[in-house]
Design a protein around this motif. Structure first.
Motif, PDB file in Angstrom:
ATOM      1  N   LEU A 130      11.811   3.914  -4.769  1.00  0.00           N
ATOM      2  CA  LEU A 130      12.618   4.433  -3.678  1.00  0.00           C
ATOM      3  C   LEU A 130      13.157   5.826  -3.983  1.00  0.00           C
ATOM      4  O   LEU A 130      13.521   6.126  -5.126  1.00  0.00           O
ATOM      5  N   VAL A 131      13.213   6.640  -2.949  1.00  0.00           N
ATOM      6  CA  VAL A 131      13.950   7.904  -2.968  1.00  0.00           C
ATOM      7  C   VAL A 131      14.867   7.892  -1.765  1.00  0.00           C
ATOM      8  O   VAL A 131      14.404   7.695  -0.631  1.00  0.00           O
ATOM      9  N   GLU A 165      22.346  10.751 -11.219  1.00  0.00           N
ATOM     10  CA  GLU A 165      21.696  11.505 -12.277  1.00  0.00           C
ATOM     11  C   GLU A 165      20.655  12.497 -11.760  1.00  0.00           C
ATOM     12  O   GLU A 165      20.600  13.635 -12.233  1.00  0.00           O
ATOM     13  N   LYS A 166      19.831  12.053 -10.815  1.00  0.00           N
ATOM     14  CA  LYS A 166      18.797  12.938 -10.292  1.00  0.00           C
ATOM     15  C   LYS A 166      19.027  13.171  -8.811  1.00  0.00           C
ATOM     16  O   LYS A 166      18.786  12.296  -7.984  1.00  0.00           O
ATOM     17  N   VAL A 167      19.548  14.345  -8.459  1.00  0.00           N
ATOM     18  CA  VAL A 167      19.804  14.695  -7.076  1.00  0.00           C
ATOM     19  C   VAL A 167      19.260  16.101  -6.832  1.00  0.00           C
ATOM     20  O   VAL A 167      19.496  17.015  -7.621  1.00  0.00           O
ATOM     21  N   ASN A 208       0.802  -1.223   0.000  1.00  0.00           N
ATOM     22  CA  ASN A 208       0.000   0.000   0.000  1.00  0.00           C
ATOM     23  C   ASN A 208       0.837   1.277   0.000  1.00  0.00           C
ATOM     24  O   ASN A 208       0.326   2.349   0.342  1.00  0.00           O
ATOM     25  N   VAL A 209       2.100   1.178  -0.403  1.00  0.00           N
ATOM     26  CA  VAL A 209       2.985   2.343  -0.451  1.00  0.00           C
ATOM     27  C   VAL A 209       3.439   2.577  -1.883  1.00  0.00           C
ATOM     28  O   VAL A 209       3.973   1.679  -2.527  1.00  0.00           O
ATOM     29  N   ASP A 210       3.237   3.796  -2.371  1.00  0.00           N
ATOM     30  CA  ASP A 210       3.665   4.142  -3.727  1.00  0.00           C
ATOM     31  C   ASP A 210       5.142   4.512  -3.784  1.00  0.00           C
ATOM     32  O   ASP A 210       5.825   4.163  -4.744  1.00  0.00           O
ATOM     33  N   ILE A 211       5.618   5.245  -2.774  1.00  0.00           N
ATOM     34  CA  ILE A 211       7.027   5.653  -2.743  1.00  0.00           C
ATOM     35  C   ILE A 211       7.538   5.543  -1.312  1.00  0.00           C
ATOM     36  O   ILE A 211       6.893   6.034  -0.381  1.00  0.00           O
ATOM     37  N   VAL A 254      17.916  11.070  -5.396  1.00  0.00           N
ATOM     38  CA  VAL A 254      18.572  11.289  -4.115  1.00  0.00           C
ATOM     39  C   VAL A 254      18.228  12.696  -3.658  1.00  0.00           C
ATOM     40  O   VAL A 254      18.397  13.660  -4.418  1.00  0.00           O
ATOM     41  N   HIS A 255      17.725  12.811  -2.453  1.00  0.00           N
ATOM     42  CA  HIS A 255      17.411  14.114  -1.875  1.00  0.00           C
ATOM     43  C   HIS A 255      18.444  14.463  -0.805  1.00  0.00           C
ATOM     44  O   HIS A 255      18.595  13.722   0.173  1.00  0.00           O
TER      45      HIS A 255
END
Length: 307
Positions: free
Chosen positions: A223-224, A302-304, A182-185, A256-257
């Motif tokens: 994942l993030v 690539e995405k941070v 039940n978790v999207d992210i 990545v945040h």
């Protein structure tokens, strides 16, 4: 369909609406109490304990004396001409909170059921639909209260809500598996590459955390990685390299945040009587945060983004 979880009860310390940093779109973030880690820099120390706590802000006190009369344990005392709270005597009955007209005393955390929380969350459904937002569970560590978290997520899906869970990952594998459908992210915290340093700074090794992260990745969960950066602790070349290596090894890591440290948690610790023994850390500057982003990009992420 599984039996309704609307009456399942848990303890939260806040519900924040119109959030834009806790997943995609406009979201409502529900903060659950209880955590398995004791991070030195904790931004939400009111989430550490599972039970409601008494907050006291002496600077707001107007010396009316009502709490002195109400407290059966004599926990409110005057020392050096100042109103102080003897937490060793305090029974945490919250009677003094009821008498305080200056908001110097507060109950931090409250018990509620799934239906009560979802009623609050659903108030902003038009914004979720327009922005692609939804509900995020945070904390503390929301998976500590497994039945409550599972009930919230299950009922959110019944209402067609997008769901995120922010987790430190230091929980039993069964807890992670239970919420997975039940978790999207998953907004998955990654605090420190070195297991020894992780234990020193959070009270626990990162071994279980990494095992749960790999489990989610193998299961196909989105994942993030959320990486708190504390300038005097983990703003190090080897840790940034560790973040890049980990992100590159995950098949389902979408971003990545970088989470720059700020000093907000220090005032919260003082209010809860938790300041003793905690070390103040400097707030991270914009230049430092941008430097971390640039370094991670050079390392192949690539995405941070700055969270």
């Amino acid at each position: 369909m599984k039996e309704s979880s609307l009456t399942t009860r848990g303890v939260i310390f806040d519900i924040q609406r119109m959030c834009v940093h806790d997943g995609p779109g406009i979201r409502t973030t529900v903060f659950l109490k209880g955590c398995t880690l004791r991070c030195l820099w904790c931004h939400n120390p009111e989430g550490r304990e599972s039970r409601p706590q008494l907050g006291f802000s002496p600077g707001l006190c107007i010396d009316c004396g009502a709490c002195f009369e109400r407290c059966p344990e004599g926990a409110h005392v005057v020392e050096g001409g100042m109103h102080t709270l003897d937490r060793g005597r305090c029974a945490v009955c919250f009677g003094c909170v009821e008498t305080c007209c200056a908001d110097a005393l507060e109950q931090v955390g409250r018990e509620c059921d799934v239906e009560e929380v979802l009623n609050e969350v659903m108030r902003d459904m038009p914004f979720y639909r327009e922005s692609g937002g939804g509900m995020t569970l945070s904390g503390g560590e929301p998976l500590v209260q497994l039945d409550f978290a599972t009930g919230l997520l299950r009922e959110a899906k019944v209402r067609d809500l997008h769901t995120c869970v922010e987790t430190c990952g230091h929980v039993a594998r069964e807890h992670v598996a239970a919420v997975l459908p039940n978790v999207d992210i998953f907004l998955f915290d990654y605090k420190e590459t070195s297991p020894e340093r992780h234990r020193e700074w959070t009270g626990q090794s990162n071994n279980r955390i990494l095992e749960n992260l790999r489990f989610l990745d193998d299961a196909g969960a989105t994942l993030v990685l959320r990486c708190p950066i504390i300038p005097t602790l983990n703003l190090r070349e080897d840790h940034l390299e560790g973040i890049a290596l980990l992100a590159g090894s995950l098949r389902n890591c979408r971003a990545v945040h970088v989470m720059p440290h700020h000093a907000l948690g220090e005032s919260k610790r003082e209010r809860l009587g938790l300041a003793e023994g905690d070390v103040p850390f400097p707030t991270m500057t914009c230049e430092e945060a941008e430097g971390v982003v640039a370094k991670l990009r050079l390392l192949g992420v690539e995405k941070v983004l700055i969270g």
